[in-house]
Motif scaffolding. Structure first.
Motif, PDB file in Angstrom:
ATOM      1  N   GLY A 134       0.639  -1.225  -0.053  1.00 45.52           N
ATOM      2  CA  GLY A 134      -0.165  -0.097   0.202  1.00 45.52           C
ATOM      3  C   GLY A 134       0.767   1.287  -0.184  1.00 45.52           C
ATOM      4  N   LYS A 135       2.032   1.207  -0.387  1.00 44.06           N
ATOM      5  CA  LYS A 135       3.017   2.443  -0.483  1.00 44.06           C
ATOM      6  C   LYS A 135       3.980   2.289  -1.556  1.00 44.06           C
ATOM      7  N   MET A 136       4.365   3.546  -1.735  1.00 39.52           N
ATOM      8  CA  MET A 136       5.410   3.633  -2.856  1.00 39.52           C
ATOM      9  C   MET A 136       6.836   3.161  -2.306  1.00 39.52           C
ATOM     10  N   ILE A 137       7.613   2.544  -3.145  1.00 40.73           N
ATOM     11  CA  ILE A 137       8.844   2.280  -2.676  1.00 40.73           C
ATOM     12  C   ILE A 137       9.804   2.597  -3.998  1.00 40.73           C
ATOM     13  N   GLY A 138      11.147   2.565  -3.594  1.00 44.73           N
ATOM     14  CA  GLY A 138      11.983   2.807  -4.500  1.00 44.73           C
ATOM     15  C   GLY A 138      12.449   4.228  -4.164  1.00 44.73           C
ATOM     16  N   TYR A 139      13.631   4.802  -4.822  1.00 46.58           N
ATOM     17  CA  TYR A 139      14.011   6.114  -4.631  1.00 46.58           C
ATOM     18  C   TYR A 139      13.088   7.443  -4.945  1.00 46.58           C
ATOM     19  N   ASP A 140      12.862   7.355  -6.041  1.00 52.33           N
ATOM     20  CA  ASP A 140      11.674   8.403  -6.649  1.00 52.33           C
ATOM     21  C   ASP A 140      10.215   7.901  -5.811  1.00 52.33           C
ATOM     22  N   LEU A 187      15.020  15.344  -8.386  1.00 49.65           N
ATOM     23  CA  LEU A 187      15.209  14.365  -7.206  1.00 49.65           C
ATOM     24  C   LEU A 187      16.488  14.104  -7.002  1.00 49.65           C
ATOM     25  N   HIS A 188      17.358  14.068  -8.027  1.00 54.06           N
ATOM     26  CA  HIS A 188      18.653  13.754  -7.905  1.00 54.06           C
ATOM     27  C   HIS A 188      19.059  13.832  -9.322  1.00 54.06           C
ATOM     28  N   TYR A 189      20.641  13.799  -9.463  1.00 55.54           N
ATOM     29  CA  TYR A 189      21.544  14.180 -10.835  1.00 55.54           C
ATOM     30  C   TYR A 189      21.831  12.844 -11.266  1.00 55.54           C
ATOM     31  N   GLU A 242       9.810   6.523  -2.781  1.00 53.15           N
ATOM     32  CA  GLU A 242       9.762   6.925  -1.260  1.00 53.15           C
ATOM     33  C   GLU A 242       9.557   8.429  -1.151  1.00 53.15           C
ATOM     34  N   ILE A 243      10.377   9.206  -2.210  1.00 52.87           N
ATOM     35  CA  ILE A 243      10.096  10.722  -2.260  1.00 52.87           C
ATOM     36  C   ILE A 243       8.693  10.935  -2.609  1.00 52.87           C
ATOM     37  N   MET A 244       7.947  10.410  -3.324  1.00 55.00           N
ATOM     38  CA  MET A 244       6.655  10.593  -3.821  1.00 55.00           C
ATOM     39  C   MET A 244       5.826  10.397  -2.546  1.00 55.00           C
TER      40      MET A 244
END
Length: 289
Positions: free
Chosen positions: A53-59, A116-118, A61-63
Motif C-alpha cells: 500500500g505504499k510507494m517504494i524505491g528512490y523516486d 530528485l537527483h542528478y 519514497e520521495i513521492m
C-alpha cells in the motif's frame, strides 16, 4: 534518468517515516480522482515500485513522503514507460515517475518538478569491455527504451544499430543473450540491477565525453517528476516538499539505501539548463554534500 525479471517484484524495501512538520495541503489541491493522488510509474527499481500500500524505491519514497505531507493518499497506476508521459498530458493521472530526465522539450508538455537527483548517462555492457565514449558505440548493436529523450542522439552515432524496447527488462534480456552489444538505460536502474545480479557479468560505465552535439547523452542530467500543466497548485506543493528534503539532505539518506552513494547524484556539476527555461534567470539547482 533508464533485469531479467521485474526488479520491482524481486526486491523489497522499507518505507521511510514521514515528518509531520508540514500541514496537510489536500484542501487546496485538485486531483484526477477526488481525495486521491494518482501516480503513473514504471516499476523499475530502484526508481519506483509499490508494496504493502505504499510507494517504494528512490523516486517512490520521495513521492510517498510528498503525498503524506499533502494529506492525499496515492492510487498507483503501473504502466510501461511509453505510456507515462501521455497519461499526464491527457489528464488520466496527476503525476508520473520513472527516473525521467529533465529536457527543454518536456517542459513544453508537462510541468517538471525540482530535481530528485542528478545523474550521468552511460553504457551497460559485458565486463569484457570498457566502453565509455560515444565512439565506442560506433557500428554496434545498442538497446534503449522507447521514448527516452536521448534516442535522437543515439541515432546520430555512426553505424549504430538501435533497438527500442518497451521495458528495461526486455533490453537487458537481449544484452545477456548476446543479441545486442550494450544497453543505454536509466543509470540508477541499470546500476542497481547489475549490483543485484553479479552473475550477469555486466558493468556500467558513465560517458567520459563532454560533447555539445550529444548533450543529453553526455551532460549532467536531472531526474524529475512530471505533472499536468493545468494543475499549478499540485506542482507548487510537490516542489515545496522536494526543496525541504534537499535542505535536510534527506534525498541523500534515501538514495544511499538504493545504492546512489556517489556525489554525482547530489551535486549539480555542470551547466544549469533550467535557468531561463522553466525556472527564473539566476535559478540555482539544489545540492546536498
Amino acid at each position: 534518468m533508464e533485469n531479467i525479471m521485474k526488479i520491482s517484484q524481486l526486491l523489497m524495501y522499507g518505507f521511510i517515516a514521514v515528518s509531520m512538520s508540514t500541514p496537510s495541503l489536500a484542501a487546496d489541491i485538485n486531483t484526477v480522482s477526488d481525495g486521491k493522488l494518482t501516480i503513473a510509474f514504471t516499476g523499475d527499481m530502484p526508481g519506483s515500485g509499490w508494496q504493502d500500500g505504499k510507494m517504494i524505491g528512490y523516486d517512490g519514497e520521495i513521492m510517498q513522503k510528498i503525498s503524506e505531507k499533502m494529506g492525499i493518499p496515492i492510487t498507483p497506476a503501473l504502466m510501461e514507460w511509453s505510456g507515462t508521459i501521455a497519461s499526464v498530458q491527457s489528464g488520466r493521472v496527476d503525476a508520473m515517475l520513472g527516473t525521467m530526465g529533465w529536457t527543454k522539450q518536456r517542459t513544453e508538455i508537462m510541468t517538471l518538478s525540482e530535481p530528485l537527483h542528478y545523474f550521468k548517462n552511460g553504457i551497460m555492457q559485458s565486463k569484457d569491455n570498457n566502453w565509455d565514449k560515444l565512439s565506442d558505440l560506433e557500428g554496434r548493436k545498442v538497446g534503449t527504451i522507447t521514448g527516452f529523450s536521448f534516442v535522437p542522439e543515439l541515432r546520430k552515432i555512426k553505424g549504430l544499430e538501435l533497438s527500442l524496447y518497451d521495458t528495461s527488462d526486455a533490453a537487458v534480456r537481449d544484452l545477456i543473450a548476446g543479441r545486442i552489444d550494450a544497453v543505454i538505460g536509466d543509470p540508477p536502474v541499470v546500476a542497481f540491477a547489475i549490483s543485484q545480479n553479479p552473475d550477469w557479468g555486466m558493468h556500467f560505465l558513465a560517458f567520459s565525453d563532454q560533447n555539445e552535439d550529444f548533450r543529453l547523452l553526455t551532460g549532467l542530467g536531472q531526474v524529475v517528476v512530471g505533472m499536468n500543466k493545468d494543475n499549478p497548485e499540485l506542482a507548487e506543493a510537490v516542489n515545496a516538499v522536494i526543496k525541504d528534503m534537499w535542505q535536510t539532505c534527506e534525498m541523500k539518506e534515501i538514495g544511499t539505501r538504493y545504492g546512489l552513494v556517489a556525489d554525482v547524484w547530489y551535486t549539480p556539476a555542470g551547466e544549469n539548463f533550467r535557468a531561463g527555461v522553466d525556472r527564473p534567470e539566476g535559478y540555482q539547482l539544489p545540492t546536498c554534500n
